[in-house]
Design an enzyme around this catalytic site. Structure first.
Site, PDB file in Angstrom:
ATOM      1  N   GLU A  62       0.881  -1.180   0.000  1.00  9.51           N
ATOM      2  CA  GLU A  62       0.000   0.000   0.000  1.00  9.51           C
ATOM      3  C   GLU A  62       0.907   1.215   0.000  1.00  9.51           C
ATOM      4  O   GLU A  62       1.670   1.425   0.946  1.00  9.51           O
ATOM      5  CB  GLU A  62      -0.905  -0.001   1.229  1.00  9.51           C
ATOM      6  CG  GLU A  62      -1.829   1.198   1.291  1.00  9.51           C
ATOM      7  CD  GLU A  62      -2.561   1.294   2.624  1.00  9.51           C
ATOM      8  OE1 GLU A  62      -2.721   2.427   3.125  1.00  9.51           O
ATOM      9  OE2 GLU A  62      -2.957   0.250   3.167  1.00  9.51           O
TER      10      GLU A  62
ATOM     11  N   CYS B 193      -4.231   7.098   5.648  1.00 10.27           N
ATOM     12  CA  CYS B 193      -4.002   6.732   4.252  1.00 10.27           C
ATOM     13  C   CYS B 193      -5.220   7.002   3.382  1.00 10.27           C
ATOM     14  O   CYS B 193      -5.105   7.057   2.155  1.00 10.27           O
ATOM     15  CB  CYS B 193      -3.599   5.269   4.150  1.00 10.27           C
ATOM     16  SG  CYS B 193      -4.719   4.129   4.987  1.00 10.27           S
TER      17      CYS B 193
END
Length: 508
Positions: free
Chosen positions: A245, A282
């Site tokens: 990620e 995020c």
């Protein structure tokens, strides 16, 4: 590789607190991976695995106060946020224990011989098995949920894979404490402590991804760091899966009708989402497409009012603070960019929240591509669009994201207008679509998907939710194998009572 000390640093002052460990040498990384590799067989028993995960969750909760104290000292995220994150982490471990006990993740399929089929079907039995040792690269912004005992570790252990965690330098003391909890839980069930390894240091992380006994890796962090490890994983003599990620813009589209109907509500909601955790999530919305004109002005005014009431905050470390301040300055200097509420340095060790505005037309060419990159911290970019053509042109240029959000009017939500078409366009951009809500807050649930097109992630998998276990498994089919030689999961009498599909029929 020289062994350098690993310090715990107070982000509120930028000063060292204590020496925690030393950076692992190449020899120590090798020994840690080999010990984990040797412990693979100990995780074969699903009953033991599930009990281990539950005990690990209990162990974290039993020393909650100590863990939160250390986590706050190293991250400045605050006891309230960290208490919730620790609860989430324990819940996640127990959820994977339940998945292990159920056994559906093994995806057992049995096809008995059918000589009349064209072509004939032999006896075929398929299931999934663990890949082997998994490297987990811990994240900075979630010292519990995406770190030593976080989702990558929990899902890998649930799959039957030993784990070697590369601790994040922002919370080394916490990493050591959590690793001890997991190892005690392993020992309580007769498992080798080596099923959970821990190493510190940048060079150790590079050595880890190159180790020949490593079978897969999970990463949460920056595009630069993640891409370097991803490339290293692919360049190995035997490439391995790398589930990274990296970075996410998380665009938001506010329709004209939604802005007119509830602009004030949308502006306040956006403020709460973009400043949550000092903008260090995020899934923070980094680009918001708002209509020009009076309706959009209402959203912007509400955003100014709400963000103005937000206190300055401490970021995870001084390096991130410096990068945020520099990133804001660079973006604000672009032609056509304005700062209705200037983000940046809030004090010697803090940052203040704010946002930038820009005409959407500026985003249709490459000159403003910097605004289409994530800026980690409490800032967002509001792009004002004049019509649907401008909106479509901007969406066509956006990179992949973890989330995409749309704010609709009540009529649009009821099916009137072009909302379906807009959602279809956003589907190509992200792994999770949010309607009339905000992307911050990622529920740990079976249907969750936390991933998206590159650069959000390097694979199509999720790192949150039950299906995260699939990253650490591979399918194997047995053909015409005598019954005594079959693993118990694939035997006709189903001694383990597993859910399975037999001759096309789902059995439970």
């Amino acid at each position: 590789m020289a062994a350098a000390p690993v310090w715990s640093v107070d982000p509120r002052t930028g000063k060292r607190r204590e020496q925690v460990a030393v950076e692992a040498t190449a020899e120590e990384v090798d020994a840690t991976v080999r010990a984990a590799h040797a412990a693979r067989g100990s995780l074969a028993d699903r009953t033991v695995r599930a009990a281990f995960l539950r005990t690990a969750a209990d162990g974290l909760e039993s020393v909650r106060d100590l863990l939160i104290e250390v986590a706050d000292a190293e991250s400045a995220l605050g006891p309230v946020r960290l208490t919730g994150e620790l609860a989430r982490t324990a819940y996640q471990l127990r959820a994977f224990a339940g998945i292990v006990a159920e056994g559906a993740f093994l995806d057992v399929v049995i096809d008995h011989p059918d000589p009349a089929a064209v072509p004939p079907v032999p006896d075929l039995r398929r299931m999934k098995i663990p890949l082997g040792v998994v490297a987990v690269y811990a994240a900075s912004n979630f010292p519990f949920a995406f770190s030593v005992a976080g989702g990558d570790t929990a899902s890998a252990l649930a799959a039957g894979c030993p784990v070697v965690v590369k601790a994040h330098p922002d919370h080394p003391a916490l990493s050591e404490l959590v690793a001890k909890v997991l190892r005690r839980a392993a020992a309580a069930h007769g498992l080798p402590e080596a099923v959970v390894g821990l190493v510190h240091g940048f060079d150790a992380g590079v050595e880890l991804i190159r180790h020949p006994l490593l079978a897969a890796a999970g990463f949460t962090g920056s595009v630069r760091g993640g891409r370097a490890l991803f490339d290293a994983a692919a360049a190995r003599p035997v490439p391995i899966p790398f589930h990274g990620e990296l970075g996410s813009l998380n665009p938001v589209v506010v329709t004209e009708a939604a802005a007119a109907e509830r602009g004030d509500e949308i502006g306040r909601g956006l403020a709460g989402s973009m400043t949550l955790g000092v903008g260090q999530f995020c899934v923070k919305p980094g680009l918001v497409l708002v209509p020009s004109g009076a309706s959009g002005d209402g959203v912007v005014k509400a955003l100014v009012d709400a963000v103005s009431d937000t206190d300055s905050g401490v970021m995870l470390d001084p390096r991130m603070r410096d990068a945020f301040v520099a990133g804001v300055v660079e973006r604000a200097a672009l032609p056509g960019v304005e700062s209705p509420l200037t983000p940046g340095a809030g004090g010697p060790h803090t940052v203040s929240a704010g946002f930038l505005t820009v005409p959407a037309t500026e985003l249709t060419g490459a000159s403003h591509d910097l605004l289409l990159e994530e800026c980690f911290g409490p800032v967002t970019v509001v792009a004002r669009y004049d019509d649907e053509d401008q909106l479509t042109s901007v969406l066509a240029r956006l990179p992949g994201s973890l989330t995409a959000t749309v704010q609709l009017s009540s009529a649009e939500a009821a099916g009137e207008g072009d909302a379906t078409e807009l959602l279809a366009r956003l589907t190509s951009l992200a792994g999770r679509l949010v309607v009339d809500g905000w992307p911050t807050g990622v529920a740990v649930a079976p249907a969750q998907h936390h991933g998206g097109p590159y650069p959000a992630t390097t694979s199509t998998s999720t790192s949150v939710g039950g299906t995260a276990i699939e990253r650490w498994l591979r399918p194997v089919a047995y053909q015409n194998t005598p019954a005594p030689l079959l693993p118990p999961e694939l035997r006709d009498d189903n001694p383990l009572g597993l859910p399975r599909r037999c001759d096309g029929v789902l059995e439970r």
